[in-house]
Design a protein around this motif. Sequence first.
Motif, PDB file in Angstrom:
ATOM      1  N   TYR A 159      -3.771  31.763   0.078  1.00  0.00           N
ATOM      2  CA  TYR A 159      -2.553  31.304  -0.590  1.00  0.00           C
ATOM      3  C   TYR A 159      -2.059  29.987   0.022  1.00  0.00           C
ATOM      4  O   TYR A 159      -1.766  29.031  -0.690  1.00  0.00           O
ATOM      5  CB  TYR A 159      -1.473  32.384  -0.499  1.00  0.00           C
ATOM      6  CG  TYR A 159      -0.179  31.980  -1.151  1.00  0.00           C
ATOM      7  CD1 TYR A 159      -0.027  32.074  -2.533  1.00  0.00           C
ATOM      8  CD2 TYR A 159       0.883  31.486  -0.402  1.00  0.00           C
ATOM      9  CE1 TYR A 159       1.154  31.685  -3.149  1.00  0.00           C
ATOM     10  CE2 TYR A 159       2.065  31.103  -1.009  1.00  0.00           C
ATOM     11  CZ  TYR A 159       2.197  31.204  -2.376  1.00  0.00           C
ATOM     12  OH  TYR A 159       3.353  30.811  -2.979  1.00  0.00           O
ATOM     13  N   GLN A 160      -1.974  29.934   1.340  1.00  0.00           N
ATOM     14  CA  GLN A 160      -1.484  28.727   2.025  1.00  0.00           C
ATOM     15  C   GLN A 160      -2.422  27.543   1.798  1.00  0.00           C
ATOM     16  O   GLN A 160      -1.977  26.424   1.582  1.00  0.00           O
ATOM     17  CB  GLN A 160      -1.314  28.985   3.512  1.00  0.00           C
ATOM     18  CG  GLN A 160      -0.041  29.732   3.888  1.00  0.00           C
ATOM     19  CD  GLN A 160       1.216  28.975   3.547  1.00  0.00           C
ATOM     20  OE1 GLN A 160       1.882  29.288   2.565  1.00  0.00           O
ATOM     21  NE2 GLN A 160       1.559  27.992   4.348  1.00  0.00           N
ATOM     22  N   LYS A 161      -3.726  27.786   1.846  1.00  0.00           N
ATOM     23  CA  LYS A 161      -4.679  26.701   1.615  1.00  0.00           C
ATOM     24  C   LYS A 161      -4.567  26.179   0.189  1.00  0.00           C
ATOM     25  O   LYS A 161      -4.717  24.994  -0.057  1.00  0.00           O
ATOM     26  CB  LYS A 161      -6.100  27.157   1.930  1.00  0.00           C
ATOM     27  CG  LYS A 161      -6.324  27.306   3.414  1.00  0.00           C
ATOM     28  CD  LYS A 161      -7.750  27.633   3.763  1.00  0.00           C
ATOM     29  CE  LYS A 161      -7.823  27.882   5.248  1.00  0.00           C
ATOM     30  NZ  LYS A 161      -8.900  27.221   5.891  1.00  0.00           N
ATOM     31  N   GLY A 162      -4.296  27.084  -0.759  1.00  0.00           N
ATOM     32  CA  GLY A 162      -4.100  26.682  -2.144  1.00  0.00           C
ATOM     33  C   GLY A 162      -2.886  25.790  -2.329  1.00  0.00           C
ATOM     34  O   GLY A 162      -2.837  24.968  -3.244  1.00  0.00           O
ATOM     35  N   LYS A 163      -1.896  25.941  -1.460  1.00  0.00           N
ATOM     36  CA  LYS A 163      -0.700  25.096  -1.492  1.00  0.00           C
ATOM     37  C   LYS A 163      -0.872  23.845  -0.634  1.00  0.00           C
ATOM     38  O   LYS A 163       0.061  23.066  -0.487  1.00  0.00           O
ATOM     39  CB  LYS A 163       0.509  25.890  -0.957  1.00  0.00           C
ATOM     40  CG  LYS A 163       0.978  26.980  -1.888  1.00  0.00           C
ATOM     41  CD  LYS A 163       2.095  27.816  -1.285  1.00  0.00           C
ATOM     42  CE  LYS A 163       3.233  27.004  -0.720  1.00  0.00           C
ATOM     43  NZ  LYS A 163       4.333  27.822  -0.176  1.00  0.00           N
ATOM     44  N   LEU A 203       9.089  30.319  -2.540  1.00  0.00           N
ATOM     45  CA  LEU A 203      10.421  29.718  -2.473  1.00  0.00           C
ATOM     46  C   LEU A 203      10.503  28.615  -1.429  1.00  0.00           C
ATOM     47  O   LEU A 203      11.446  27.835  -1.411  1.00  0.00           O
ATOM     48  CB  LEU A 203      11.485  30.781  -2.150  1.00  0.00           C
ATOM     49  CG  LEU A 203      11.645  31.903  -3.174  1.00  0.00           C
ATOM     50  CD1 LEU A 203      12.589  32.970  -2.633  1.00  0.00           C
ATOM     51  CD2 LEU A 203      12.140  31.352  -4.501  1.00  0.00           C
ATOM     52  N   HIS A 204       9.509  28.572  -0.545  1.00  0.00           N
ATOM     53  CA  HIS A 204       9.516  27.623   0.573  1.00  0.00           C
ATOM     54  C   HIS A 204       8.225  26.814   0.566  1.00  0.00           C
ATOM     55  O   HIS A 204       7.155  27.341   0.296  1.00  0.00           O
ATOM     56  CB  HIS A 204       9.616  28.372   1.905  1.00  0.00           C
ATOM     57  CG  HIS A 204      10.744  29.338   1.967  1.00  0.00           C
ATOM     58  ND1 HIS A 204      12.038  28.952   2.215  1.00  0.00           N
ATOM     59  CD2 HIS A 204      10.781  30.676   1.800  1.00  0.00           C
ATOM     60  CE1 HIS A 204      12.816  30.020   2.209  1.00  0.00           C
ATOM     61  NE2 HIS A 204      12.089  31.077   1.957  1.00  0.00           N
ATOM     62  N   ILE A 216      11.632  34.813   6.953  1.00  0.00           N
ATOM     63  CA  ILE A 216      10.955  33.639   7.498  1.00  0.00           C
ATOM     64  C   ILE A 216      11.942  32.922   8.393  1.00  0.00           C
ATOM     65  O   ILE A 216      12.985  32.460   7.939  1.00  0.00           O
ATOM     66  CB  ILE A 216      10.461  32.694   6.387  1.00  0.00           C
ATOM     67  CG1 ILE A 216       9.496  33.416   5.458  1.00  0.00           C
ATOM     68  CG2 ILE A 216       9.806  31.460   7.001  1.00  0.00           C
ATOM     69  CD1 ILE A 216       9.083  32.615   4.243  1.00  0.00           C
ATOM     70  N   LYS A 217      11.611  32.831   9.674  1.00  0.00           N
ATOM     71  CA  LYS A 217      12.455  32.121  10.635  1.00  0.00           C
ATOM     72  C   LYS A 217      11.954  30.677  10.699  1.00  0.00           C
ATOM     73  O   LYS A 217      10.768  30.429  10.906  1.00  0.00           O
ATOM     74  CB  LYS A 217      12.336  32.779  12.005  1.00  0.00           C
ATOM     75  CG  LYS A 217      13.119  32.089  13.080  1.00  0.00           C
ATOM     76  CD  LYS A 217      12.889  32.741  14.427  1.00  0.00           C
ATOM     77  CE  LYS A 217      13.536  31.909  15.507  1.00  0.00           C
ATOM     78  NZ  LYS A 217      13.082  32.301  16.844  1.00  0.00           N
TER      79      LYS A 217
END
Length: 103
Positions: free
Chosen positions: A55-59, A30-31, A3-4
């Motif tokens: 996954y991202q929407k859940g976070k 981790l991020h 991940i940049k």
Amino acid sequence: MMIKLERSDIGLIDALNIKNEENWKSKLALHDLDIIIDCENVKLKFSLLKELTKYQKGKNRCIVIIIPVEQQIEYPENWNLVPSKVEALDFISLEQIQRDLEF
């Protein structure tokens, strides 16, 4: 998977780096980042992009996918699809403002 960091709160992932990655969830966990997935040169499986989006929407974090305009018709309208990194960064910036204002 690498991940940049584009900014302290936005990560960029090249689709080549995630294509065969089985442990992407543990690495993303981790991020706490909004994520840009660059699919300009590599087409990821729809199922993987769907999992990443969920996954991202859940976070409660944003995900934007860079994909050529001519391929965008193949994906759901409610996905955040843009043709360039500049537009992805702009999109996330606007999403962050809305999130901060609790829209």
